[in-house]
Design an enzyme around this catalytic site. Structure first.
Site, PDB file in Angstrom:
ATOM      1  N   ASP A 134       0.853  -1.192   0.000  1.00  0.00           N
ATOM      2  CA  ASP A 134       0.000   0.000   0.000  1.00  0.00           C
ATOM      3  C   ASP A 134       0.886   1.238   0.000  1.00  0.00           C
ATOM      4  O   ASP A 134       2.112   1.122  -0.035  1.00  0.00           O
ATOM      5  CB  ASP A 134      -0.979  -0.013   1.189  1.00  0.00           C
ATOM      6  CG  ASP A 134      -2.341   0.541   0.768  1.00  0.00           C
ATOM      7  OD1 ASP A 134      -2.382   1.677   0.290  1.00  0.00           O
ATOM      8  OD2 ASP A 134      -3.349  -0.176   0.915  1.00  0.00           O
ATOM      9  N   HIS A 201      -2.688   3.213  -4.825  1.00  0.00           N
ATOM     10  CA  HIS A 201      -2.113   2.753  -3.557  1.00  0.00           C
ATOM     11  C   HIS A 201      -0.686   2.254  -3.751  1.00  0.00           C
ATOM     12  O   HIS A 201      -0.268   1.266  -3.133  1.00  0.00           O
ATOM     13  CB  HIS A 201      -2.989   1.647  -2.943  1.00  0.00           C
ATOM     14  CG  HIS A 201      -4.269   2.186  -2.352  1.00  0.00           C
ATOM     15  ND1 HIS A 201      -4.306   2.968  -1.233  1.00  0.00           N
ATOM     16  CD2 HIS A 201      -5.555   2.042  -2.755  1.00  0.00           C
ATOM     17  CE1 HIS A 201      -5.561   3.299  -0.961  1.00  0.00           C
ATOM     18  NE2 HIS A 201      -6.349   2.764  -1.869  1.00  0.00           N
ATOM     19  N   GLU A 265      -9.640   2.704  -5.569  1.00  0.00           N
ATOM     20  CA  GLU A 265      -9.220   4.064  -5.226  1.00  0.00           C
ATOM     21  C   GLU A 265      -7.997   4.548  -6.023  1.00  0.00           C
ATOM     22  O   GLU A 265      -6.973   4.900  -5.438  1.00  0.00           O
ATOM     23  CB  GLU A 265      -8.934   4.128  -3.718  1.00  0.00           C
ATOM     24  CG  GLU A 265     -10.176   3.805  -2.897  1.00  0.00           C
ATOM     25  CD  GLU A 265      -9.953   3.854  -1.397  1.00  0.00           C
ATOM     26  OE1 GLU A 265     -10.851   4.296  -0.683  1.00  0.00           O
ATOM     27  OE2 GLU A 265      -8.871   3.407  -0.930  1.00  0.00           O
TER      28      GLU A 265
HETATM   29  C1  ACM Z   1     -10.790  -0.511   0.079  1.00  0.00           C
HETATM   30  O1  ACM Z   1     -11.288  -0.469   1.210  1.00  0.00           O
HETATM   31  N1  ACM Z   1     -10.154   0.563  -0.389  1.00  0.00           N
HETATM   32  C2  ACM Z   1     -10.851  -1.685  -0.750  1.00  0.00           C
END
Ligand code: ACM
Ligand code: ZN
Length: 483
Positions: A134, A201, A265
């Site tokens: 991440d 991410h 995201e």
């Molecule tokens: C997530 O909670 N961004 C998959």
């Protein structure tokens, strides 16, 4: 009245005459007879017979016997001296029953993970989705790209709205440790599904390899939570060479059928301004950047498929309308019923709804009853396509969780509630019964080093919910607003 205290609740229990007196001494194995019976169909099904002479378990597979044994352990731990005779015929409702741990925001030791794995195995969960990458850290040792270990696994400090620590925070699992967890899980019939989250991410990756971004950087491993605009460039061929290199090593460590490639995201700001990304869109005839994400994911999905693996992606990857139909979509924050639409079109779905199954939020916001009562059979999926719902997953994200003790309280009993949604047929599920049975099996969890939240915290009343939710979010507001 005798109650059968097994979590998840078995799908068929038939009482019989007589009782079995549990021997005061000796190991469980000494009075449990196990048989492989190939007439029992279903890789996860089992039978459990309690007779005055002893307990017999049978299944068509060793996995079925393992689940039978989990039921026996719970029966014995929750009975005083004797068990009434009965016959249990049991099999799961859904084939995919997962828990997810985020080891990127905070790093958890192999020893701690083993405890969480043992607990999940007790409730017959069969997938450990391991979120390993991440913005705030990369946790997989990749020999071919050592900067991932040296640079991407270290952040300068931590500032997660409430949790503040000066000084570097780091952690990497060596390939030996990753394999150790894979083996540990395999012994418990749990598949490890590793996640390399892309194209978003990826701040930690770009900190080490800025050339795979749209702008060239420089970047750093993020020290705060959030959604960050710099993501992997979808226009540069070198990005894909790098991804396939890293995935090649990951495949040599993780033998799982499924590989999670994220896809959540991912802001499109950089892609809109990047000549390479725009050239790619033109060359591929892609109408917009959402479709470019579809293209990006599809290249990785087909690379994995050529190697016999199936990709799992978070639901945002559906939004370009061009996702490869072989991908499994993980529903967490659905928009306009996109996941039901996917399932109605033949696509596979894993259900981990944010408002019900996310275990990083306090019980004030997501009380146990809310998690328990949620039905994974999405209502907009037509009955003949319900089979496309592979199952359930309870995720725990760890921006605000640093220790196993805290994680245990956040995840239990909610992980067990999700395990029951995955195993037990809807007509046999009941929140009150679940809570009672869960409390009975708690000593087995405690013996593993997992201490659930105290029962009085599970279902706060309305005022306590408001207060608890406010207390949780207030220190984080500046971070939430910034995003
Ligand atoms: C997530 O909670 N961004 C998959
Ligand atoms: Zn680009």
């Amino acid at each position: 009245m005798y109650r059968c205290n097994i979590v998840p609740r078995p799908n068929q229990i038939q009482p019989k005459e007589g009782i079995f007196a549990i021997p005061r001494e000796g190991r469980i194995e000494d009075f449990v007879t196990r048989t492989i019976d190939t007439r029992i169909s279903g890789a996860e099904s089992y039978r459990l017979n309690v007779c005055p002479e002893g307990i017999t378990i049978s299944a068509g597979t060793p996995r079925g016997l393992f689940y039978a044994m989990q039921s026996v352990r719970q029966l014995i731990a929750t009975s005083v001296g004797q068990i009434p005779c009965m016959c249990i015929c049991d099999e799961p409702t859904y084939p995919y029953r997962a828990f997810m741990i985020d080891c990127a925001r905070h790093f958890f030791s192999v020893a701690d993970l083993k405890k969480m794995i043992d607990a999940a195995a007790l409730f017959k969960m069969n997938v450990f989705h391991w979120h390993l990458t991440d913005d705030q850290g990369w946790r997989i040792e990749i020999k071919e790209h050592p900067r991932l270990t040296k640079i991407s696994s270290v952040r300068a400090s931590s500032d997660f709205g409430g949790i503040h620590a000066d000084g570097p925070y780091e952690g990497i699992y060596t390939q030996g440790q990753l394999r150790e967890i894979v083996d540990y899980c395999a012994e418990r019939y749990i598949e490890v599904v590793p996640e390399f989250d892309m194209p978003g991410h990826t701040s930690a990756v770009l900190a080490a390899y800025p050339a795979f971004s749209c702008t060239g950087g420089p970047f750093y491993v993020q020290t705060k939570q959030g959604i960050f605009q710099d993501i992997l460039c979808a226009g540069k061929e070198e990005t894909f060479h790098f991804l396939f290199d890293v995935l090649e090593e990951m495949l040599s460590i993780f033998p799982s059928r499924y590989i999670h490639i994220g896809g959540d995201e991912a802001p499109k700001v950089r892609w809109k301004a990047c000549l390479d990304c725009q050239a790619r869109m033109k060359a591929e005839g892609l109408p917009d950047e959402q479709a470019l994400q579809g293209y990006f994911m599809n290249r990785v999905i087909s690379w994995l498929r050529a190697r016999g693996r199936t990709a799992v992606v978070w639901n945002e990857s559906l939004r370009g309308g061009n996702l490869d139909p072989s991908a499994v979509v993980q529903m967490w924050m659905d928009k306009n019923g996109e996941c039901a639409h996917w399932a109605n079109g033949g696509g596979k779905v894993i259900v981990s709804d944010f408002y019900h199954y996310y275990c990083d939020y306090p019980y004030a916001m997501t009380p146990l009853w809310k998690t328990y009562r949620y039905r994974p059979a999405l209502k907009d999926v037509r009955p003949i396509y319900q089979k496309n719902i592979l199952g359930v997953e309870a995720p725990v994200w760890t921006e605000y969780i640093e220790t196993l003790a805290h994680m245990s309280e956040m995840c239990y009993p909610r992980f067990a509630a999700v395990a029951e949604a995955g195993w037990t047929r809807e007509e046999r599920r009941n929140a009150g019964s679940f809570e009672r049975r869960f409390q009975m099996v708690t000593p087995l969890l405690a013996a593993l080093g997992i201490h659930p939240a105290a029962p009085q915290l599970w279902n706060p009343h309305s005022f306590a919910r408001l207060k608890g939710t406010a207390q949780f979010f207030l220190p984080k507001l500046p971070f939430i607003i910034r995003n």
